[in-house]
Motif scaffolding. Structure first.
Motif, short mmCIF file in Angstrom:
data_model
loop_
_atom_site.label_atom_id
_atom_site.label_comp_id
_atom_site.label_asym_id
_atom_site.label_seq_id
_atom_site.Cartn_x
_atom_site.Cartn_y
_atom_site.Cartn_z
N VAL A 202 39.73 43.41 33.71
CA VAL A 202 38.62 42.80 32.99
C VAL A 202 39.10 42.43 31.60
O VAL A 202 39.60 43.28 30.85
CB VAL A 202 37.42 43.76 32.90
CG1 VAL A 202 36.30 43.13 32.08
CG2 VAL A 202 36.91 44.11 34.30
N ASP B 53 35.01 38.19 29.25
CA ASP B 53 33.88 38.08 30.18
C ASP B 53 34.32 37.82 31.62
O ASP B 53 33.50 37.50 32.47
CB ASP B 53 32.96 36.93 29.72
CG ASP B 53 31.62 36.92 30.44
OD1 ASP B 53 31.02 38.00 30.57
OD2 ASP B 53 31.19 35.84 30.89
N THR B 54 35.59 37.99 31.92
CA THR B 54 36.13 37.51 33.20
C THR B 54 36.91 38.61 33.91
O THR B 54 37.58 39.42 33.27
CB THR B 54 37.05 36.30 32.95
OG1 THR B 54 36.28 35.26 32.33
CG2 THR B 54 37.64 35.77 34.25
N VAL B 55 36.81 38.62 35.24
CA VAL B 55 37.68 39.45 36.06
C VAL B 55 38.91 38.63 36.43
O VAL B 55 38.79 37.55 37.03
CB VAL B 55 36.99 39.95 37.34
CG1 VAL B 55 37.96 40.74 38.20
CG2 VAL B 55 35.78 40.81 36.99
N THR C 80 33.52 35.32 37.29
CA THR C 80 32.55 35.90 36.36
C THR C 80 31.30 36.36 37.08
O THR C 80 30.38 36.87 36.43
CB THR C 80 32.16 34.90 35.26
OG1 THR C 80 31.63 33.71 35.86
CG2 THR C 80 33.36 34.54 34.39
N MET D 208 31.62 37.76 40.59
CA MET D 208 32.11 38.65 41.65
C MET D 208 31.98 38.06 43.06
O MET D 208 32.29 38.75 44.03
CB MET D 208 31.41 40.01 41.59
CG MET D 208 31.78 40.84 40.38
SD MET D 208 33.56 41.17 40.22
CE MET D 208 33.86 42.16 41.68
N ILE E 98 37.65 48.74 38.88
CA ILE E 98 37.20 48.31 37.55
C ILE E 98 35.71 48.60 37.38
O ILE E 98 34.97 48.75 38.35
CB ILE E 98 37.42 46.79 37.33
CG1 ILE E 98 36.75 45.96 38.45
CG2 ILE E 98 38.89 46.45 37.19
CD1 ILE E 98 36.70 44.48 38.17
N ASP E 99 35.29 48.65 36.11
CA ASP E 99 33.88 48.54 35.73
C ASP E 99 33.68 47.15 35.17
O ASP E 99 34.49 46.66 34.37
CB ASP E 99 33.52 49.58 34.68
CG ASP E 99 33.47 51.00 35.23
OD1 ASP E 99 33.34 51.15 36.46
OD2 ASP E 99 33.57 51.94 34.42
N TYR E 100 32.58 46.50 35.57
CA TYR E 100 32.35 45.12 35.13
C TYR E 100 30.85 44.83 35.12
O TYR E 100 30.18 44.97 36.14
CB TYR E 100 33.07 44.14 36.07
CG TYR E 100 32.95 42.68 35.68
CD1 TYR E 100 33.42 42.23 34.45
CD2 TYR E 100 32.39 41.75 36.54
CE1 TYR E 100 33.33 40.89 34.09
CE2 TYR E 100 32.30 40.41 36.20
CZ TYR E 100 32.77 39.99 34.97
OH TYR E 100 32.67 38.66 34.64
N LYS E 101 30.35 44.48 33.94
CA LYS E 101 28.96 44.10 33.75
C LYS E 101 27.99 45.13 34.34
O LYS E 101 27.04 44.80 35.05
CB LYS E 101 28.71 42.71 34.35
CG LYS E 101 29.50 41.61 33.63
CD LYS E 101 29.19 40.22 34.16
CE LYS E 101 29.99 39.18 33.37
NZ LYS E 101 29.76 37.79 33.87
N SER F 59 30.50 49.16 39.11
CA SER F 59 31.88 49.56 39.40
C SER F 59 32.28 48.97 40.74
O SER F 59 31.46 48.89 41.67
CB SER F 59 32.01 51.08 39.43
OG SER F 59 31.68 51.64 38.18
#
Length: 455
Positions: free
Chosen positions: A35, A38-40, A65, A67, A257-260, A263
């Motif tokens: 991450v 703002d992007t994976v 952005t 998923m 990852i953790d994102y927005k 997980s």
């Protein structure tokens, strides 16, 4: 190579509704998500289309952005970046991490040559070898690197099959600090009757004060097990399985990852290959599932990769230019990087016009699905950039392969595969959030598809 036939697709878990595997245009494995802002950024290894065993020469990059829609950026680095190794095969599991505005890519080298490191000023590359030699050359276990930067700034590099090793990295991330240490606590579950044990593919991270090490567990097939510790150097305590092994997938390799606010765990299966092949080949496909923690920090076990994948967390803006290789799901297609020149002459190519990443191998009945397109302003027309081979049509449909027809783009040119043109076509007005399907019709290889945009 046609990745899926429409008949096979409809016959297996209604793949037209599926999101796993998340990449269908290439064979991908060993997912390494990062991450950044703002992007994976999803870095993967790459199984060649004709692979029997492991045939891997380079590493790929995809971004998202939301998923569910993943944009293909093609090859981000290859074995050729390392002048001191074999460039023909062995581009196994990498990981990329950012520090102080630079991006470090840790790569195992073929033939027990150790672990190398590349560095770039951008997550998109280009990645270059800053030291011209292995960062680590310790033993025949030197594969599958993973990196953790602790809260105090100390970075740790872990790796290994069938043993887990680690070493501290200096702040420059391209040199080591101290001795290589063999980690004894994670290799076996002492005093437990459970047969699950560390195998390979470690992935280290820290969350809420807990240190985690996920890994491919048991072989073969491989599930995903994990251990926890109170320190980056252990000792590690086995906690269970994130995902049990399954006979449908010979291997697995976690990336977490953790994102927005959610997980996610990435891994792979062999589903796309198995749509056309009955025997086992190392032609893998990356998958993703949402992962949840218990109150005590332990992880809830997941079923084997769900064809439905994960839920979309954002909408896509169709009024900006969208690369055609931004795909939630597709059938029959490939992607390719192309360079457009002023003229096609081996003695005078002229000036380079641009490099493009395009959708290729487009034939009758193939399609691209883009999920969660937000038509907030309505629609009057669509622009597409294509280079015609034999020509054909693009049907623009909503919500399903047989959904409402917004319009049909007619690509009438032929023998223009090296000339990209923008075609504007009227479409019906539509508002709201819809899945969008580009359904291709015609005979032969139709065209290359570069980008699209609604007006």
């Amino acid at each position: 190579m046609r990745v899926l036939s429409l008949i096979a697709m409809l016959g297996f878990c209604q793949f037209s509704l599926a999101q796993n595997p998340i990449i269908q245009t290439k064979y991908t494995a060993d997912p390494a998500p990062m991450v950044y802002k703002d992007t994976v950024f999803l870095y993967t290894s790459h199984d060649e289309d004709d692979a029997f065993g492991f045939k891997m020469k380079d590493w790929l990059l995809y971004t998202s952005t939301d998923m569910v829609n993943w944009t293909d950026h093609g090859v981000v680095a290859s074995l050729k970046e390392f002048k001191w190794t074999d460039p023909e095969n062995g581009a196994w599991a990498p990981q990329v991490i950012e520090r102080n505005g630079k991006f470090y890519m840790y790569c195992p080298m073929p033939g027990q040559r150790g672990i190398g490191v590349l560095v770039a000023d951008s997550p998109y590359g280009p990645f270059k070898d800053p030291i011209g030699k292995p960062l680590v050359k310790n033993s025949s276990d030197d594969i599958d690197p993973t990196v953790l930067i602790d809260d105090d700034g100390q970075a740790y590099l872990y790796w290994g099959n069938p043993n887990l090793w680690y070493v501290k990295l200096n702040e420059d991330m391209i040199s080591v600090n101290g001795d290589v240490i063999k980690e004894p606590s994670i290799a076996k579950v002492k005093g437990s009757p459970d047969p699950f044990h560390y195998q390979e593919g470690p992935w280290a991270w820290k969350r809420n004060g807990n240190y985690y090490m996920a890994y491919a567990s048991t072989c073969c097939p491989e599930g995903i097990g994990y251990a926890m510790a109170k320190s980056a150097t252990g000792s590690w305590e086995f906690k269970g399985m994130i995902m049990d092994s399954d006979k449908r997938s010979n291997g697995n390799h976690p990336g977490i990852i953790d994102y927005k606010g959610k997980s996610y765990v990435f891994g792979f299966n062999y589903n796309i290959s198995k749509q056309t092949m009955s025997k086992h080949y190392e032609r893998r496909s990356v998958c993703v599932s949402e992962m949840k923690y218990n109150a005590d920090g332990t992880i809830q076990k997941l079923p084997f990769w769900n064809p439905d994948g994960v839920k979309r967390i954002e909408t896509l803006n169709p009024y900006n230019r969208v690369e055609a290789e931004t795909i939630a799901f597709s059938e029959g297609l490939k992607t390719a990087k192309m360079t457009e020149w002023e003229r096609n002459n081996p003695y005078d190519t002229g000036k380079k016009i641009t490099d493009r990443m395009v959708v290729s191998s487009i034939n009758n009945g193939d399609y691209i699905k883009v999920q969660g397109v937000g038509f907030s302003k309505g629609t009057q027309s669509i622009e597409v950039s294509v280079a015609a081979l034999y020509g054909g049509n693009i049907e623009i449909r909503t919500d399903s392969l047989e959904g409402q027809l917004l319009g049909t783009v007619k690509v009438t040119g032929k023998a223009e595969g090296d000339i990209f043109k923008t075609i504007t076509t009227p479409v019906k007005n539509i508002k709201g959030i819809h899945d969008l399907y580009f359904v291709f019709k015609g005979n032969g290889d139709l065209f290359y598809f570069d980008w699209w945009k609604f007006n």
